[in-house]
Structure formats: C-alpha cells, structure tokens
Design a protein around this motif. Structure first.
Motif, PDB file in Angstrom:
ATOM      1  N   LYS A 140       0.824  -1.213   0.000  1.00 42.42           N
ATOM      2  CA  LYS A 140       0.000   0.000   0.000  1.00 42.42           C
ATOM      3  C   LYS A 140       0.858   1.263   0.000  1.00 42.42           C
ATOM      4  CE  LYS A 140      -4.111  -1.926   2.054  1.00 42.42           C
ATOM      5  NZ  LYS A 140      -5.123  -1.829   3.107  1.00 42.42           N
ATOM      6  N   LEU A 141       1.969   1.212   0.705  1.00 43.42           N
ATOM      7  CA  LEU A 141       2.855   2.380   0.732  1.00 43.42           C
ATOM      8  C   LEU A 141       3.658   2.471  -0.556  1.00 43.42           C
ATOM      9  CD1 LEU A 141       4.186   2.281   4.413  1.00 43.42           C
ATOM     10  CD2 LEU A 141       2.176   3.450   3.496  1.00 43.42           C
ATOM     11  N   ARG A 142       4.110   1.329  -1.052  1.00 51.94           N
ATOM     12  CA  ARG A 142       4.923   1.305  -2.270  1.00 51.94           C
ATOM     13  C   ARG A 142       4.132   1.843  -3.469  1.00 51.94           C
ATOM     14  NH1 ARG A 142       6.645  -3.860  -2.187  1.00 51.94           N
ATOM     15  NH2 ARG A 142       5.037  -4.581  -3.582  1.00 51.94           N
ATOM     16  N   GLU A 143       2.838   1.493  -3.566  1.00 54.09           N
ATOM     17  CA  GLU A 143       2.074   1.940  -4.728  1.00 54.09           C
ATOM     18  C   GLU A 143       1.839   3.444  -4.721  1.00 54.09           C
ATOM     19  OE1 GLU A 143      -1.457  -0.454  -4.856  1.00 54.09           O
ATOM     20  OE2 GLU A 143      -2.313   0.468  -3.091  1.00 54.09           O
ATOM     21  N   VAL A 144       1.626   4.055  -3.544  1.00 57.35           N
ATOM     22  CA  VAL A 144       1.434   5.510  -3.542  1.00 57.35           C
ATOM     23  C   VAL A 144       2.731   6.239  -3.844  1.00 57.35           C
ATOM     24  CG1 VAL A 144      -0.619   5.515  -2.059  1.00 57.35           C
ATOM     25  CG2 VAL A 144       1.626   5.763  -1.025  1.00 57.35           C
ATOM     26  N   VAL A 145       3.850   5.715  -3.343  1.00 64.59           N
ATOM     27  CA  VAL A 145       5.151   6.317  -3.651  1.00 64.59           C
ATOM     28  C   VAL A 145       5.397   6.248  -5.150  1.00 64.59           C
ATOM     29  CG1 VAL A 145       7.646   6.000  -3.424  1.00 64.59           C
ATOM     30  CG2 VAL A 145       6.209   5.940  -1.401  1.00 64.59           C
ATOM     31  N   HIS A 146       5.134   5.101  -5.732  1.00 59.62           N
ATOM     32  CA  HIS A 146       5.353   4.938  -7.170  1.00 59.62           C
ATOM     33  C   HIS A 146       4.476   5.891  -7.980  1.00 59.62           C
ATOM     34  CE1 HIS A 146       6.438   2.944 -10.893  1.00 59.62           C
ATOM     35  NE2 HIS A 146       5.187   3.170 -11.239  1.00 59.62           N
ATOM     36  N   LEU A 147       3.193   5.908  -7.669  1.00 59.65           N
ATOM     37  CA  LEU A 147       2.280   6.760  -8.436  1.00 59.65           C
ATOM     38  C   LEU A 147       2.604   8.245  -8.258  1.00 59.65           C
ATOM     39  CD1 LEU A 147      -1.062   4.845  -7.832  1.00 59.65           C
ATOM     40  CD2 LEU A 147       0.162   5.070 -10.005  1.00 59.65           C
ATOM     41  N   HIS A 148       3.006   8.635  -7.062  1.00 60.36           N
ATOM     42  CA  HIS A 148       3.271  10.055  -6.813  1.00 60.36           C
ATOM     43  C   HIS A 148       4.624  10.501  -7.360  1.00 60.36           C
ATOM     44  CE1 HIS A 148       2.668  13.897  -4.863  1.00 60.36           C
ATOM     45  NE2 HIS A 148       3.869  13.802  -4.319  1.00 60.36           N
ATOM     46  N   TYR A 149       5.677   9.754  -7.035  1.00 56.94           N
ATOM     47  CA  TYR A 149       7.019  10.202  -7.389  1.00 56.94           C
ATOM     48  C   TYR A 149       7.501   9.723  -8.749  1.00 56.94           C
ATOM     49  CZ  TYR A 149       7.356  11.992  -2.690  1.00 56.94           C
ATOM     50  OH  TYR A 149       7.130  12.703  -1.539  1.00 56.94           O
ATOM     51  N   ILE A 150       7.112   8.544  -9.156  1.00 55.12           N
ATOM     52  CA  ILE A 150       7.569   8.029 -10.443  1.00 55.12           C
ATOM     53  C   ILE A 150       6.657   8.494 -11.573  1.00 55.12           C
ATOM     54  CG2 ILE A 150       8.196   5.966 -11.764  1.00 55.12           C
ATOM     55  CD1 ILE A 150       9.915   6.259  -9.275  1.00 55.12           C
TER      56      ILE A 150
END
Length: 185
Positions: A121-131
């Motif tokens: 859940k944390l990895r997907e928001v980081v990916h969508l926001h920063y990548i």
C-alpha cells in the motif's frame, strides 16, 4: 453480437503515452519483469475491449493505472502466486538474459531495494506520486481511497524510506546538525 473494439490508432496512442507507466507500476508491484509484462498486456487488452467513454487523456491514464493496480492485486491473491515456487534466485539471471541494462540498473539501485521493503500500500502511492507524477487526488481515485489516506501513506512511506536509506538514528542526525529541512530526500 460482435464486440466493438477500440481503433488501432487509439490503442497505439495509449500504448505510446502510458505503456511505460503501466509497465513500471506492474513491475513495482510484482518485482518480476515477466509478470509485469503479463499484467501490462492484460491492462491494455482490457482497454481494447472496454466500452468506457473517456473524457480526456488523463482519464485514460487514470483508468489504465487503476486497472493495472487491480490486476496486480489479483495476481498477488491468485492460487498460482501462493502455491507455485517462483525460484526467485533464478529470476535475476532471466532478466539479464534479456539484456535490458536499464532494468538491471534499476533493480540494483538502493532506492529500488528500499522500496521493496515497504508494504504494498505504501509502495504503490510512492510509485504513483514520485515516479508517475500523479497528484494525491488522482491517486485517491486510482486506488479508491480518500485523498487524506494517500497523503498519510506518503508520509509513512517517506519516513520508512528515510529510516531504511539512512539507518543512522534520527536523534544522531539532529545532533550532528542535519535537520530534516537540509536532507536531500
């Protein structure tokens, strides 16, 4: 009654515009190039068969990322994933056989390793926001959560990443004069 498929031009534009984003998101979830390719292909097949009327390009992107996220979740819940030994130790050899140096470079980066330690859940928001550069409101729609939930997950993910990438205790950093504002994170 025959299915009405989307035009070749529409699909080519979608693939050119968001193929990389869909693949990167799937790769972030699965941590396996072959599984990510399968999920990305499935997402675009869903787009081809979909009858959704899109308002604009951002709507198509959000729809594709939403479908990709759902396919990744289905993948993780599948009996195949739960019951089959994936031989993770052989996977890097398979990726290198393809000869994709960019993929090798990405998977060997310390941030990639740190991201792997985050809960999904944390990895997907980081990916969508920063990548992918999605704003928190868009991420909320993609993941079917409240925008405040996305912001909370981003906060927690940044804290966990900071702890993983800089294992020195925070109190020690502050004693040395390295404040949160001066860190380049």
């Amino acid at each position: 009654m025959a299915e009405q498929l989307r035009s070749e031009q529409f699909m080519q534009q979608a693939l050119d515009s968001w193929g990389g984003a869909v693949y990167r998101l799937a790769l972030s979830h699965t941590r396996c190039a072959a599984d990510a390719q399968d999920i990305a292909q499935d997402a675009f097949l869903s787009l081809l068969k979909s009858t959704v009327l899109f308002n604009d390009d951002e709507h198509v992107k959000a729809w594709l990322l939403h479908v990709t996220t759902n396919r990744c979740r289905e993948y993780h819940r599948s009996a195949w994933k739960r019951k089959v030994d994936t031989m993770d130790n052989l996977e890097p050899l398979a990726d290198r056989a393809v000869g994709d140096s960019a993929l090798d470079e990405l998977t060997e980066h310390p941030v990639w390793t740190a991201l792997a330690q985050l809960p999904e859940k944390l990895r997907e928001v980081v990916h969508l926001h920063y990548i992918e550069g999605c704003p928190t409101d868009s991420i909320a729609k993609i993941l079917d959560v409240h925008p405040a939930t996305v912001r909370t997950r981003l906060f927690r993910a940044r804290k966990q990443l900071r702890d993983v990438l800089d294992p020195e205790p925070r109190a020690t950093r502050e004693k040395k004069g390295v404040s949160r504002e001066t860190q380049s994170f």
